[in-house]
Design a protein around this motif. Structure first.
Motif, PDB file in Angstrom:
ATOM      1  N   THR A  32       0.823  -1.216   0.000  1.00 42.47           N
ATOM      2  CA  THR A  32       0.000   0.000   0.000  1.00 42.47           C
ATOM      3  C   THR A  32       0.856   1.265   0.000  1.00 42.47           C
ATOM      4  O   THR A  32       0.337   2.352  -0.223  1.00 42.47           O
ATOM      5  N   PHE A  33       2.161   1.125   0.272  1.00 39.06           N
ATOM      6  CA  PHE A  33       3.050   2.289   0.272  1.00 39.06           C
ATOM      7  C   PHE A  33       3.225   2.804  -1.152  1.00 39.06           C
ATOM      8  O   PHE A  33       3.221   2.040  -2.125  1.00 39.06           O
ATOM      9  N   ARG A  34       3.434   4.124  -1.283  1.00 41.11           N
ATOM     10  CA  ARG A  34       3.793   4.685  -2.579  1.00 41.11           C
ATOM     11  C   ARG A  34       5.193   4.210  -2.986  1.00 41.11           C
ATOM     12  O   ARG A  34       5.981   3.803  -2.143  1.00 41.11           O
ATOM     13  N   ARG A  35       5.515   4.309  -4.273  1.00 37.16           N
ATOM     14  CA  ARG A  35       6.808   3.842  -4.780  1.00 37.16           C
ATOM     15  C   ARG A  35       7.972   4.434  -3.977  1.00 37.16           C
ATOM     16  O   ARG A  35       8.898   3.726  -3.576  1.00 37.16           O
ATOM     17  N   GLU A  36       7.934   5.736  -3.755  1.00 36.71           N
ATOM     18  CA  GLU A  36       9.035   6.390  -3.056  1.00 36.71           C
ATOM     19  C   GLU A  36       9.108   5.938  -1.599  1.00 36.71           C
ATOM     20  O   GLU A  36      10.208   5.838  -1.026  1.00 36.71           O
ATOM     21  N   GLN A  37       7.956   5.699  -0.980  1.00 38.68           N
ATOM     22  CA  GLN A  37       7.955   5.188   0.389  1.00 38.68           C
ATOM     23  C   GLN A  37       8.555   3.788   0.450  1.00 38.68           C
ATOM     24  O   GLN A  37       9.305   3.461   1.370  1.00 38.68           O
ATOM     25  N   GLN A  38       8.209   2.960  -0.528  1.00 40.18           N
ATOM     26  CA  GLN A  38       8.763   1.613  -0.573  1.00 40.18           C
ATOM     27  C   GLN A  38      10.286   1.643  -0.713  1.00 40.18           C
ATOM     28  O   GLN A  38      11.005   0.934  -0.001  1.00 40.18           O
ATOM     29  N   LEU A  39      10.771   2.447  -1.636  1.00 36.77           N
ATOM     30  CA  LEU A  39      12.200   2.473  -1.902  1.00 36.77           C
ATOM     31  C   LEU A  39      12.977   3.049  -0.718  1.00 36.77           C
ATOM     32  O   LEU A  39      14.036   2.523  -0.345  1.00 36.77           O
ATOM     33  N   ALA A  40      12.445   4.101  -0.093  1.00 37.58           N
ATOM     34  CA  ALA A  40      13.085   4.654   1.106  1.00 37.58           C
ATOM     35  C   ALA A  40      13.111   3.610   2.216  1.00 37.58           C
ATOM     36  O   ALA A  40      14.117   3.450   2.921  1.00 37.58           O
ATOM     37  N   PHE A  41      12.014   2.884   2.382  1.00 36.67           N
ATOM     38  CA  PHE A  41      11.923   1.808   3.378  1.00 36.67           C
ATOM     39  C   PHE A  41      13.025   0.776   3.153  1.00 36.67           C
ATOM     40  O   PHE A  41      13.740   0.372   4.086  1.00 36.67           O
ATOM     41  N   LEU A  42      13.193   0.333   1.920  1.00 33.71           N
ATOM     42  CA  LEU A  42      14.157  -0.730   1.618  1.00 33.71           C
ATOM     43  C   LEU A  42      15.604  -0.255   1.755  1.00 33.71           C
ATOM     44  O   LEU A  42      16.465  -0.993   2.247  1.00 33.71           O
TER      45      LEU A  42
END
Length: 277
Positions: A86-96
């Motif tokens: 459910t995270f936005r693309r940028e949120q996902q990438l920052a998370f990883l």
């Protein structure tokens, strides 16, 4: 004695600040996309060189506030695959990216201060990057899994600049950032991390006398990521032509980099621990 008192005072202040940031219980709260705990930890334990092109890590400082690092890691591990999607693309990438860097610090702390290189933390049959020692998105995971499967292999991100954001705890690596990666300024952070790395003459440089581009082995290992059209780069040569002014300060050399066929030499990689002495 004064230095010791100052250090103790700094640790207490950091601990006090972190106490305000740690959700209790962690799993009852929505995930913090500001990565506030990690942000404060790196702000206090990452130190730049004079040119701000490379950083050293105060692993002793991380060790003193290890409980707060563990709580941040727990908050990462508590995110399910369903929630992550459910995270936005940028949120996902920052998370990883943050997960990779934080779990790398955790790996170093398993043997710190005896460890002198992350490569010592592997075994005769397996590298440290293949060592499964944490849970992420509901699976037992390793560092290679984050970088090569969840980021590079997922098809979601097509982002070559992650190679200047993930940190392998070594002198040869791009700098560990002194702030958390966050979605709202992720593109800026990736570009700035790239500029810092390319501007570090111990890792990347142009020899105008021989016309040789002497660059980090990272570009040898991951040349394909700069040849897929991601961010408009069609080849390594195209990448370096685009960012020629980050490789050299000499105007004539910049033009040579942009116009001439490049001769490339890959430099040896320094796997020594990026620790603050």
């Amino acid at each position: 004695m004064l230095f010791r008192k100052q250090m103790m005072g700094g640790v207490l202040l950091l601990a006090a600040g972190l106490l305000l940031l740690v959700p209790v219980p962690v799993q009852a709260e929505p995930f913090d996309h500001e990565h506030a705990t990690w942000n404060l930890l790196v702000k206090n334990n990452v130190h730049w060189n004079l040119n701000r092109t490379a950083s050293l890590v105060n692993y002793a400082g991380f060790q003193k506030t290890h409980d707060f690092l563990k709580r941040y890691l727990f908050s990462l591990s508590a995110v399910t695959r369903t929630e992550f999607d459910t995270f936005r693309r940028e949120q996902q990438l920052a998370f990883l990216i943050n997960a990779y860097n934080a779990f790398t610090v955790e790996l170093i702390l398993t043997e710190y201060p005896e460890v002198t290189s992350i490569k010592e933390l592997g075994s005769l049959f397996s590298s440290p990057w293949k060592r499964k020692f944490f849970l992420l998105l509901g699976e037992s995971q390793n560092l290679d899994g984050i970088e090569h499967e969840l980021i590079r292999g997922s098809g979601r991100y097509d982002e070559p600049l992650i190679h200047f954001a993930v940190n392998c705890a070594s002198i040869g690596c791009p700098a560990l950032l002194d702030e958390a990666f966050v979605a709202e300024k992720l593109d800026q952070q990736l570009l700035e991390s790239t500029e810092r790395f390319l501007s570090d003459r111990s890792r990347n440089r142009f020899d105008a006398r021989t016309g040789t581009l002497e660059i980090s082995s990272i570009f040898d290992w991951y040349a394909e990521d700069f040849s897929k059209g991601w961010r408009g780069y069609d080849s390594l040569h195209d990448f370096f032509r685009t960012h020629a002014d980050w490789i050299t300060d000499d105007a004539e050399s910049v033009e040579n980099l942009r116009e001439a066929a490049l001769r490339i030499e890959f430099l040896d990689y320094d796997w020594s621990l990026n620790t603050l002495r």
